[in-house]
Design an enzyme around this catalytic site. Structure first.
Site, short mmCIF file in Angstrom:
data_model
loop_
_atom_site.label_atom_id
_atom_site.label_comp_id
_atom_site.label_asym_id
_atom_site.label_seq_id
_atom_site.Cartn_x
_atom_site.Cartn_y
_atom_site.Cartn_z
N LEU A 1 0.81 -1.22 0.00
CA LEU A 1 0.00 0.00 0.00
C LEU A 1 0.84 1.27 0.00
CD1 LEU A 1 -2.75 -1.15 2.54
CD2 LEU A 1 -2.77 -1.31 0.04
N HIS B 1 -3.49 4.23 -2.43
CA HIS B 1 -4.46 3.35 -1.77
C HIS B 1 -5.07 4.04 -0.55
CE1 HIS B 1 -1.54 0.24 -3.51
NE2 HIS B 1 -2.69 -0.07 -4.10
N LYS C 1 -6.45 6.18 -11.32
CA LYS C 1 -5.16 5.73 -11.87
C LYS C 1 -5.39 4.59 -12.86
CE LYS C 1 -0.79 4.31 -11.92
NZ LYS C 1 -0.75 2.93 -11.51
N GLN D 1 -10.12 0.28 -15.83
CA GLN D 1 -10.64 -0.66 -14.82
C GLN D 1 -11.90 -0.08 -14.15
OE1 GLN D 1 -8.19 -2.99 -11.89
NE2 GLN D 1 -8.73 -1.29 -10.55
N SER E 1 2.38 0.61 -6.79
CA SER E 1 3.20 -0.39 -6.11
C SER E 1 4.36 -0.79 -7.00
CB SER E 1 2.36 -1.63 -5.78
OG SER E 1 1.21 -1.26 -5.05
N ARG E 2 4.15 -0.74 -8.31
CA ARG E 2 5.20 -1.15 -9.26
C ARG E 2 6.34 -0.14 -9.33
NH1 ARG E 2 0.64 -3.58 -12.32
NH2 ARG E 2 1.05 -5.82 -12.41
P1 AMP Z 1 -3.68 -1.91 -7.04
O1 AMP Z 1 -3.25 -2.32 -5.67
O2 AMP Z 1 -2.58 -1.30 -7.85
O3 AMP Z 1 -4.46 -2.97 -7.76
O4 AMP Z 1 -4.71 -0.71 -6.82
C1 AMP Z 1 -5.81 -0.85 -5.97
C2 AMP Z 1 -6.69 0.36 -6.11
O5 AMP Z 1 -5.94 1.53 -5.79
C3 AMP Z 1 -7.22 0.57 -7.54
O6 AMP Z 1 -8.55 1.04 -7.48
C4 AMP Z 1 -6.28 1.62 -8.08
O7 AMP Z 1 -6.84 2.39 -9.11
C5 AMP Z 1 -6.03 2.46 -6.85
N1 AMP Z 1 -4.78 3.20 -7.00
C6 AMP Z 1 -3.55 2.71 -7.28
N2 AMP Z 1 -2.67 3.71 -7.41
C7 AMP Z 1 -3.33 4.86 -7.22
C8 AMP Z 1 -2.97 6.24 -7.25
N3 AMP Z 1 -1.74 6.64 -7.50
N4 AMP Z 1 -3.94 7.15 -7.02
C9 AMP Z 1 -5.22 6.75 -6.77
N5 AMP Z 1 -5.61 5.48 -6.74
C10 AMP Z 1 -4.69 4.55 -6.95
#
Ligand code: AMP
Length: 279
Positions: free
Chosen positions: A33, A37, A150, A154, A187-188
């Protein structure tokens, strides 16, 4: 803060909370996270959720065979601490084995909005996303679920799934959280070397410099997806796609203008980065 690992246990608890008249928010994540997140948890709080369930699950079904499922960063302890500090009331940490029982054979397919962009570049990705999110909806009984802009495509795909499969919940989309440099948090990003991180800035820079009134760049030239792609390549990135689409239907639009979304996916070394801007 409650910690659930068994799907059934989360389902029982969440159903009881809803029955008690509580507003339950779901924040689905793959963990590791970051501020992006945490902004979703903050959005859930602001919207008046009584319970905020954060799911942390690196979903194998949404990764392609040559993608980074095995190496995707994981840190359960840190995630728990961050959830607690951010005000989550429950965290769900399932395992692949208890999310996908032996012989699992039901999947959810969105067939229109998933076709292009990341869907075209990552076959099966949105099938995996829709399937796991549908399962999470059935487990957490959310009043609303929060997703980040982001992952723009999706969010649109999930909204369509909710509409077309009559899920009784609201989808909230929260803005992109960026590092002070402009880089969209992900996260990447942990995969990036200092040099790659510097290179990555070309993406947010190219999107950020577009004037939202005139759709021109810093030099006053009308911006096209081709011009953005050229800038990214010049910075040393390998463009996967730069696209301009209708912000709601995701149908291709010729010119960047009001009501469009410009989306970028590019490789920075071996790391695939995405970003977007809605006009
Ligand atoms: P992930 O863990 O990357 O699958 O992301 C989980 C959720 O967090 C998804 O709804 C993403 O769109 C959101 N998210 C990831 N990075 C960001 C960011 N920089 N700003 C806002 N939401 C994010």
């Amino acid at each position: 803060m409650k910690i659930f690992r068994e799907p059934k246990k989360l389902q029982k608890w969440a159903a009881a909370r809803r029955l008690a008249g509580k507003k339950v928010a779901l924040v689905p994540t793959m963990g590791y996270l970051h501020e992006g997140h945490l902004s979703l948890i903050a959005a859930a709080k602001k919207k008046g959720a009584d319970e905020i369930v954060v799911s942390v699950f690196v979903n194998p079904v949404q990764f392609g065979p040559n993608e980074d499922y095995a190496t995707y960063p994981r840190d359960e302890k840190a995630d728990l601490a961050k959830c607690r500090a951010a005000g989550a009331t429950a965290v769900f940490f399932p395992t692949p084995a208890n999310m996908y029982l032996d012989g699992h054979s039901v999947y959810v397919n969105e067939e229109t909005l998933s076709a292009g962009l990341c869907g075209a570049r990552r076959p099966g990705h949105f099938r995996g996303v829709c399937t796991v999110v549908a399962k999470l909806f059935n487990l957490a009984h959310p009043t609303f679920a929060v997703f980040g802009q982001k992952d723009y495509q999706q969010a649109q795909v999930i909204k369509r799934m909710v509409r077309d499969l009559n899920f009784d919940l609201e989808i909230v989309v929260a803005p992109i959280v960026r590092e002070p440099t402009g880089l969209a948090r992900s996260s990447r990003n942990t995969y990036l070397s200092a040099e790659e991180k510097e290179r990555a800035l070309a993406i947010s820079r190219a999107l950020g410099e577009i004037d939202a009134q005139t759709f021109t760049d810093a030099k006053g030239r009308r911006v096209t997806t081709g011009a953005i792609a050229k800038k990214l390549e010049k910075a040393g990135l390998k463009v996967d796609y730069v696209a301009c689409v209708d912000a709601t239907t995701l149908a291709p639009r010729r010119a960047i203008g009001k009501g469009t979304c410009v989306l970028v996916a590019a490789y920075d070394g071996r790391t695939r980065l995405i970003d977007n801007r809605v006009f």
